[in-house]
Design an enzyme around this catalytic site. Structure first.
Site, PDB file in Angstrom:
ATOM      1  N   ASN A 217      61.645 -17.953  24.420  1.00 57.20           N
ATOM      2  CA  ASN A 217      61.838 -19.005  25.432  1.00 57.20           C
ATOM      3  C   ASN A 217      60.459 -19.879  25.466  1.00 57.20           C
ATOM      4  OD1 ASN A 217      63.735 -16.851  27.314  1.00 57.20           O
ATOM      5  ND2 ASN A 217      64.610 -18.721  26.238  1.00 57.20           N
ATOM      6  N   ASP A 272      62.057 -14.009  35.951  1.00 57.29           N
ATOM      7  CA  ASP A 272      61.698 -15.400  36.030  1.00 57.29           C
ATOM      8  C   ASP A 272      62.569 -15.945  36.846  1.00 57.29           C
ATOM      9  OD1 ASP A 272      60.130 -17.719  35.223  1.00 57.29           O
ATOM     10  OD2 ASP A 272      61.261 -18.164  33.555  1.00 57.29           O
ATOM     11  N   GLY A 307      63.731 -21.466  34.769  1.00 59.93           N
ATOM     12  CA  GLY A 307      63.804 -19.983  35.590  1.00 59.93           C
ATOM     13  C   GLY A 307      65.314 -19.611  35.456  1.00 59.93           C
TER      14      GLY A 307
END
Length: 389
Positions: A217, A272, A307
């Protein structure tokens, strides 16, 4: 003093069936089979029959929970910390994303003043993710605050001041000088939100980078001739790899491939998670942005993932489901590996002398109870027996 009896104990080198662990003064005092351990009369006995006793979970990347965003209001670190033991988390790094540097300074000050009588997961220090990121891979970070790394900006960052981990893009001008400064100040440096080439990433590892923020990511995809940061993280044994195992950030089949490549030697599960963790679908904040949250994802209006809403105990169950590994094999990814990365030898393992940060899990790997510093801080239908004396 606590004695947890008749439980399956996940010690560093063995799994003890029908085991017992004695805890006193915030530390693990002894481990043995239940038949071999006769606890002192003053011990508070916990019947762990049918349960798994594991080290408490450590989350190196958490942006918020329960409607609170740490970057927007760092004072909310404490109420979130009180909530995290319900997920088996006993320590974590509150993450401050890209914002004016004053936001990180304010969060550092918050960590120096825990509330009176606080009980919950231990904030080990901040994970500062930005502002030294590549605008081309900004993700859900505000580009208005992105800047080149400078030694002056990080001069006061250290574990003692409240900073444990810093994510930056190693290809940026001045980045490697900042890596060197942070390394000298015992701050772990991570590569992330980056377009680094394989060579630039390797230069970063040579300078002291030892972590990769959420593999796949906010970095270019793998190319067979230019492996980039992604390939460098997979290839270089010096790097611990952060991975979000929610089934959304990374396809489950790819999670399995990463597991087969690096296993539990240097893989670290992170959540996250953002403010929507533990909350119903709706609109929540991540830094400066409004994020739309459904049952599985958190996204900006343009569809960018912002997130996650992943809980750490769910991450463990997902890893086992996606890879077919055992609980014993999965546990280091959220216990000993992050502890070792942060140079915290007293955490992350069930062994005499280690911190008594523990979680009891049901056979379905749901969190049954959590112990931090030898104190029960979360319990769900916990069967206990107090001895006389």
């Amino acid at each position: 003093m606590i004695c947890i009896q008749h439980t399956t104990v996940y010690a560093p080198d063995e799994v003890i069936e029908d085991g017992a662990v004695l805890v006193a003064d915030g530390r693990i005092q002894a481990i043995a089979s239940a038949k071999q351990m006769e606890p002192p009369e003053a011990a508070h006995r916990i019947d762990g029959t049918g349960l798994h006793l594991v080290p408490g979970f450590i989350d190196l990347q958490l942006n918020g929970a329960m409607g609170h965003d740490f970057t927007e209001d760092p004072h909310t670190i404490w109420p979130v910390a009180a909530y995290l033991p319900s997920y088996g988390v006993t320590s974590f790094l509150p993450t401050i994303i890209t914002a004016p540097l004053a936001s990180s300074t304010a969060a550092m000050a918050v960590l120096q003043q825990p509330p009176a009588g606080f009980s919950g997961a231990t904030p080990l220090g901040l994970h500062i993710e930005g502002p030294f990121l590549n605008p081309a891979k900004k993700g859900a970070h505000n580009p208005n605050y992105l800047q080149l790394p400078t030694e002056t900006a990080v001069a006061n960052w250290s574990p003692e001041a409240g900073v444990r981990l810093v994510t930056l893009a190693p290809e940026l001008a001045g980045a490697l000088d900042v890596v060197n400064v942070l390394k000298q100040q015992n701050v772990v440096v991570s590569a992330g939100h980056s377009t680094a080439t394989f060579a630039q990433a390797t230069d970063g590892f040579d300078a002291g980078i030892r972590y990769g923020t959420h593999l796949f990511n906010a970095m270019p995809s793998l190319h067979h001739r230019e492996l980039g940061l992604l390939g460098a993280l997979l290839a270089d044994d010096r790097a611990t790899i952060g991975l979000i195992v929610d089934g959304e950030h990374v396809h489950p089949a790819l999670v399995k491939m990463v597991w087969e490549l690096v296993g539990n030697d240097r893989l670290n599960l992170v959540t996250d998670a953002m403010a929507a963790l533990g909350m119903p679908p709706g609109s929540y904040r991540l830094g400066d942005f409004d994020v739309t949250v459904d049952e599985t994802t958190a996204r900006l209006p343009d569809g960018t993932l912002a997130g996650s809403i992943l809980a750490m105990d769910t991450a463990v169950r997902n890893l086992i489901t996606y890879t077919g590994c055992t609980l014993a094999e999965a546990l280091p990814t959220i216990t000993s590996i992050p502890a070792d990365l942060l140079n915290l030898p007293h955490k992350g393992r069930i062994a005499p002398g280690k911190d008594a940060d523990l979680a009891l899990l049901t056979p379905e790997l749901q969190v049954h109870s959590t112990i931090i510093g030898g104190q029960i801080v979360y319990q769900k239908n916990l069967a206990t027996e107090n001895t006389e004396g």
